[in-house]
Design a protein around this motif. Structure first.
Motif, PDB file in Angstrom:
ATOM      1  N   LYS A  13      81.902  -0.852 -19.345  1.00 43.57           N
ATOM      2  CA  LYS A  13      81.022  -0.945 -20.512  1.00 43.57           C
ATOM      3  C   LYS A  13      81.488   0.032 -21.584  1.00 43.57           C
ATOM      4  O   LYS A  13      81.767   1.191 -21.300  1.00 43.57           O
ATOM      5  CB  LYS A  13      79.584  -0.623 -20.086  1.00 43.57           C
ATOM      6  CG  LYS A  13      78.591  -0.625 -21.233  1.00 43.57           C
ATOM      7  CD  LYS A  13      77.194  -0.246 -20.711  1.00 43.57           C
ATOM      8  CE  LYS A  13      76.201  -0.185 -21.855  1.00 43.57           C
ATOM      9  NZ  LYS A  13      74.846   0.221 -21.376  1.00 43.57           N
ATOM     10  N   LEU A  14      81.600  -0.453 -22.803  1.00 43.74           N
ATOM     11  CA  LEU A  14      81.948   0.403 -23.934  1.00 43.74           C
ATOM     12  C   LEU A  14      80.693   1.081 -24.457  1.00 43.74           C
ATOM     13  O   LEU A  14      79.741   0.434 -24.879  1.00 43.74           O
ATOM     14  CB  LEU A  14      82.585  -0.428 -25.054  1.00 43.74           C
ATOM     15  CG  LEU A  14      83.004   0.346 -26.305  1.00 43.74           C
ATOM     16  CD1 LEU A  14      84.053   1.399 -25.962  1.00 43.74           C
ATOM     17  CD2 LEU A  14      83.548  -0.624 -27.355  1.00 43.74           C
ATOM     18  N   ARG A  15      80.672   2.403 -24.435  1.00 45.09           N
ATOM     19  CA  ARG A  15      79.498   3.174 -24.843  1.00 45.09           C
ATOM     20  C   ARG A  15      79.502   3.416 -26.351  1.00 45.09           C
ATOM     21  O   ARG A  15      80.510   3.232 -27.038  1.00 45.09           O
ATOM     22  CB  ARG A  15      79.485   4.526 -24.120  1.00 45.09           C
ATOM     23  CG  ARG A  15      79.233   4.410 -22.619  1.00 45.09           C
ATOM     24  CD  ARG A  15      79.595   5.726 -21.904  1.00 45.09           C
ATOM     25  NE  ARG A  15      79.009   6.882 -22.560  1.00 45.09           N
ATOM     26  CZ  ARG A  15      77.823   7.409 -22.238  1.00 45.09           C
ATOM     27  NH1 ARG A  15      77.101   6.892 -21.246  1.00 45.09           N
ATOM     28  NH2 ARG A  15      77.362   8.471 -22.878  1.00 45.09           N
ATOM     29  N   ALA A  16      78.348   3.846 -26.843  1.00 46.56           N
ATOM     30  CA  ALA A  16      78.210   4.114 -28.278  1.00 46.56           C
ATOM     31  C   ALA A  16      79.104   5.263 -28.734  1.00 46.56           C
ATOM     32  O   ALA A  16      79.505   5.314 -29.911  1.00 46.56           O
ATOM     33  CB  ALA A  16      76.746   4.427 -28.606  1.00 46.56           C
ATOM     34  N   ASP A  17      79.407   6.188 -27.815  1.00 47.13           N
ATOM     35  CA  ASP A  17      80.253   7.327 -28.206  1.00 47.13           C
ATOM     36  C   ASP A  17      81.742   7.004 -28.150  1.00 47.13           C
ATOM     37  O   ASP A  17      82.582   7.883 -28.346  1.00 47.13           O
ATOM     38  CB  ASP A  17      79.938   8.543 -27.327  1.00 47.13           C
ATOM     39  CG  ASP A  17      80.228   8.271 -25.852  1.00 47.13           C
ATOM     40  OD1 ASP A  17      80.741   7.181 -25.525  1.00 47.13           O
ATOM     41  OD2 ASP A  17      79.918   9.160 -25.027  1.00 47.13           O
ATOM     42  N   GLY A  18      82.085   5.746 -27.880  1.00 47.50           N
ATOM     43  CA  GLY A  18      83.486   5.344 -27.875  1.00 47.50           C
ATOM     44  C   GLY A  18      84.163   5.406 -26.515  1.00 47.50           C
ATOM     45  O   GLY A  18      85.290   4.942 -26.359  1.00 47.50           O
ATOM     46  N   ARG A  19      83.490   5.999 -25.530  1.00 46.34           N
ATOM     47  CA  ARG A  19      84.073   6.066 -24.186  1.00 46.34           C
ATOM     48  C   ARG A  19      83.731   4.798 -23.403  1.00 46.34           C
ATOM     49  O   ARG A  19      82.781   4.079 -23.725  1.00 46.34           O
ATOM     50  CB  ARG A  19      83.559   7.288 -23.436  1.00 46.34           C
ATOM     51  CG  ARG A  19      84.003   8.611 -24.006  1.00 46.34           C
ATOM     52  CD  ARG A  19      83.519   9.769 -23.122  1.00 46.34           C
ATOM     53  NE  ARG A  19      82.058   9.790 -23.017  1.00 46.34           N
ATOM     54  CZ  ARG A  19      81.394  10.492 -22.105  1.00 46.34           C
ATOM     55  NH1 ARG A  19      82.057  11.207 -21.207  1.00 46.34           N
ATOM     56  NH2 ARG A  19      80.072  10.478 -22.089  1.00 46.34           N
ATOM     57  N   TYR A  20      84.530   4.561 -22.343  1.00 43.86           N
ATOM     58  CA  TYR A  20      84.286   3.416 -21.471  1.00 43.86           C
ATOM     59  C   TYR A  20      83.642   3.908 -20.170  1.00 43.86           C
ATOM     60  O   TYR A  20      84.150   4.822 -19.528  1.00 43.86           O
ATOM     61  CB  TYR A  20      85.591   2.685 -21.158  1.00 43.86           C
ATOM     62  CG  TYR A  20      86.136   1.918 -22.346  1.00 43.86           C
ATOM     63  CD1 TYR A  20      85.805   0.588 -22.533  1.00 43.86           C
ATOM     64  CD2 TYR A  20      86.958   2.553 -23.276  1.00 43.86           C
ATOM     65  CE1 TYR A  20      86.306  -0.109 -23.629  1.00 43.86           C
ATOM     66  CE2 TYR A  20      87.453   1.871 -24.371  1.00 43.86           C
ATOM     67  CZ  TYR A  20      87.126   0.530 -24.544  1.00 43.86           C
ATOM     68  OH  TYR A  20      87.602  -0.153 -25.620  1.00 43.86           O
ATOM     69  N   GLU A  21      82.524   3.310 -19.821  1.00 45.05           N
ATOM     70  CA  GLU A  21      81.845   3.662 -18.575  1.00 45.05           C
ATOM     71  C   GLU A  21      82.274   2.698 -17.482  1.00 45.05           C
ATOM     72  O   GLU A  21      82.214   1.472 -17.662  1.00 45.05           O
ATOM     73  CB  GLU A  21      80.334   3.591 -18.750  1.00 45.05           C
ATOM     74  CG  GLU A  21      79.570   3.937 -17.475  1.00 45.05           C
ATOM     75  CD  GLU A  21      78.063   3.823 -17.640  1.00 45.05           C
ATOM     76  OE1 GLU A  21      77.338   4.065 -16.653  1.00 45.05           O
ATOM     77  OE2 GLU A  21      77.609   3.471 -18.759  1.00 45.05           O
ATOM     78  N   VAL A  22      82.715   3.241 -16.350  1.00 47.34           N
ATOM     79  CA  VAL A  22      83.134   2.433 -15.203  1.00 47.34           C
ATOM     80  C   VAL A  22      82.098   2.617 -14.109  1.00 47.34           C
ATOM     81  O   VAL A  22      81.840   3.739 -13.674  1.00 47.34           O
ATOM     82  CB  VAL A  22      84.529   2.879 -14.695  1.00 47.34           C
ATOM     83  CG1 VAL A  22      84.960   2.017 -13.520  1.00 47.34           C
ATOM     84  CG2 VAL A  22      85.548   2.797 -15.817  1.00 47.34           C
ATOM     85  N   ARG A  23      81.502   1.509 -13.652  1.00 40.73           N
ATOM     86  CA  ARG A  23      80.434   1.589 -12.650  1.00 40.73           C
ATOM     87  C   ARG A  23      80.841   0.809 -11.401  1.00 40.73           C
ATOM     88  O   ARG A  23      81.359  -0.302 -11.488  1.00 40.73           O
ATOM     89  CB  ARG A  23      79.129   1.028 -13.217  1.00 40.73           C
ATOM     90  CG  ARG A  23      78.669   1.698 -14.485  1.00 40.73           C
ATOM     91  CD  ARG A  23      77.374   1.108 -14.991  1.00 40.73           C
ATOM     92  NE  ARG A  23      76.252   1.547 -14.147  1.00 40.73           N
ATOM     93  CZ  ARG A  23      75.009   1.077 -14.286  1.00 40.73           C
ATOM     94  NH1 ARG A  23      74.756   0.147 -15.193  1.00 40.73           N
ATOM     95  NH2 ARG A  23      74.045   1.525 -13.504  1.00 40.73           N
ATOM     96  N   VAL A  24      80.604   1.431 -10.242  1.00 39.22           N
ATOM     97  CA  VAL A  24      80.903   0.796  -8.953  1.00 39.22           C
ATOM     98  C   VAL A  24      79.668   0.900  -8.076  1.00 39.22           C
ATOM     99  O   VAL A  24      79.059   1.969  -7.972  1.00 39.22           O
ATOM    100  CB  VAL A  24      82.105   1.480  -8.252  1.00 39.22           C
ATOM    101  CG1 VAL A  24      82.280   0.933  -6.843  1.00 39.22           C
ATOM    102  CG2 VAL A  24      83.369   1.264  -9.059  1.00 39.22           C
TER     103      VAL A  24
END
Length: 473
Positions: A13-24
């Protein structure tokens, strides 16, 4: 910004702060059935995809899952996956024993994330006080555990390493046994009555370990350079895999590199020791003629009458026979190594050289192990210092400048002249260092129109361990 999810990339998921969140998803709540997830973050989509693959793989191959893995499961996995292919067989067996005998019975069921420094501290206290485990064993146990938990931190199982925050026992100096000079002479004389006596003399004058002795090959002997090279060891160890057949041996001969990088070394040989080895070559030639086709040209220095290697237990039997022939009380084979080190120090060998010959990790370890065996020589050693503290009465022309002496951890001393900051030296031999300093000082005074007046020794501040001498010129 909205969720962006490409094919086969999983939950990114692309976050509002520009980072990508990886969830498992790592587990499911047994009461609600809701998934439990772990999130990590990456700066780019490429790194996020790579991170997702890593997290998915570790979750699939973990012994349990991110949140409920126990210390026992993690240690088993860590030993086999991270360590087995990078450590020696003897080290692997030690680690396996730490897990099986000590860690799993007491802490194996503790969830990794719930392991605390206090648990470990209480565990080590119990091992020391109730089971009598030595300080050295407890330190080694924690070193292994710290290494295993370091990998757990790297994988995100835990946030910090609890093995970093324990108070370990320091222990005392190791108790060692050495032969007296008379006992050493008796052993040398008795060794000439036995086939393998040549190797007792070799150890007494090189300090090599039993495994290093049995691992020597003729290619390790430099006749022209008069030295031997320690490149391998020969030991009998338990097999890493337990035999499935009860009739199969559970141990095996293992030939491997020495215990540490410092143990790979060369050692000079006395002419008499080299002659001994050349005489042993003639014994091997006689063995070859007597055995004929049954002779095995193994290349080892220590061989049986058929040319094969001699294993440690067998050689210890030969050593015990030589002890009996010498009329001596029993000494362990390792006492020969201690005896070599003690004699070397008594004869004036500097500690740095001795440390290299013994293959020790540091000069400090050599000093800590052997300095205290020289009790009989302390008085004579202190007498050598008398001249340094006896300052002769100077004549009218004599001038004495103070010298600040600072002992160093490697056994050397740093000498400095407070009146001449540019003049200093580092030495293992104090008298020679003072002579060097005096020569430099005379040169400096020869070109100095107005030499400074010496600073009074009492006005020179000293740190713990430092002291001041007077140097006359």
């Amino acid at each position: 910004m909205s969720k962006t999810r490409a094919n086969n990339e999983g939950n990114i998921k692309l976050r509002a702060d520009g980072r990508y969140e990886v969830r498992v998803t790592v587990d499911y709540d047994k009461m609600t059935g809701k998934p439990k997830r772990v999130s990590k973050y990456a700066k780019t989509r490429e790194k996020a995809v790579k991170l997702l693959n890593q997290m998915s793989f570790m979750n699939d191959t973990s012994p349990n899952n991110f949140t409920r893995v126990t210390l026992g499961d993690w240690l088993d996995l860590c030993l086999e996956v991270y360590m087995k292919n990078t450590i020696k067989q003897s080290t692997y067996l030690s680690y396996e024993s730490y897990i099986r005998v000590h860690l799993k019975p007491a802490l194996g069921d503790v969830v990794l994330q719930e392991l605390t420094p206090r648990m470990l501290q209480l565990f080590y206290n119990y091992k020391a006080e109730s089971e009598g485990l030595s300080a050295k064993t407890i330190v080694n146990l924690n070193l292994f555990l710290h290494r295993a938990l370091k990998f757990a931190v790297a994988e995100g199982y835990i946030n910090s390493n609890p093995a970093s925050s324990v108070n370990l026992p320091s222990g005392g100096r190791p108790q060692i046994t050495i032969l007296t000079r008379d006992e050493q002479m008796c052993l040398i004389q008795g060794s000439y009555q036995h086939r393998y006596g040549v190797f007792i003399r070799l150890v007494l004058f090189t300090g090599i370990r039993l495994g290093e002795l049995l691992g020597l090959r003729w290619e390790d002997v430099d006749v022209h350079g008069r030295r031997i090279y320690i490149r391998r060891t020969l030991n009998r160890l338990n097999k890493t895999e337990k035999p499935k057949n009860p009739q199969e041996a559970s141990t095996e001969i293992v030939i491997q590199t020495p215990k540490s990088q410092n143990s790979i070394r060369s050692i000079p040989l006395l002419p008499q020791v080299l002659q001994d080895l050349q005489g042993w070559q003639r014994v091997q030639q006689s063995d070859r003629l007597a055995a004929g086709e049954a002779y095995e040209n193994s290349g080892f220095l220590v061989t049986n009458p058929l040319g094969g290697y001699v294993e440690p237990r067998t050689f210890k039997d030969y050593y015990n026979q030589i002890i009996q022939l010498s009329g001596l009380r029993h000494f362990t084979f390792h006492a020969l190594r201690h005896t070599f080190a003690s004699r070397a120090m008594e004869q004036g060998m500097d500690v740095k050289t001795l440390s290299v010959i013994l293959g020790h990790a540091s000069v400090a370890f050599t000093l800590d192990t052997y300095a205290h065996v020289l009790d009989d020589h302390k008085q004579a050693g202190m007498a050598l210092m008398e001249d340094l503290f006896t300052v002769p009465e100077p004549d009218v022309k004599d001038v004495a400048y103070p010298v600040l002496v600072t002992p160093c951890p490697d056994g050397s001393v740093e000498l400095a002249l407070p009146d001449f900051p540019e003049i200093n030296c580092n030495t293992f031999q104090l008298p020679q260092g003072l002579a060097e300093l005096r020569e430099s000082l005379r040169e400096e005074l020869g070109t100095c129109f107005y030499p400074p007046s010496p600073i009074p020794a009492l006005n020179i501040p000293c740190e713990p361990g430092q002291f001041v001498l007077q140097l006359s010129v």
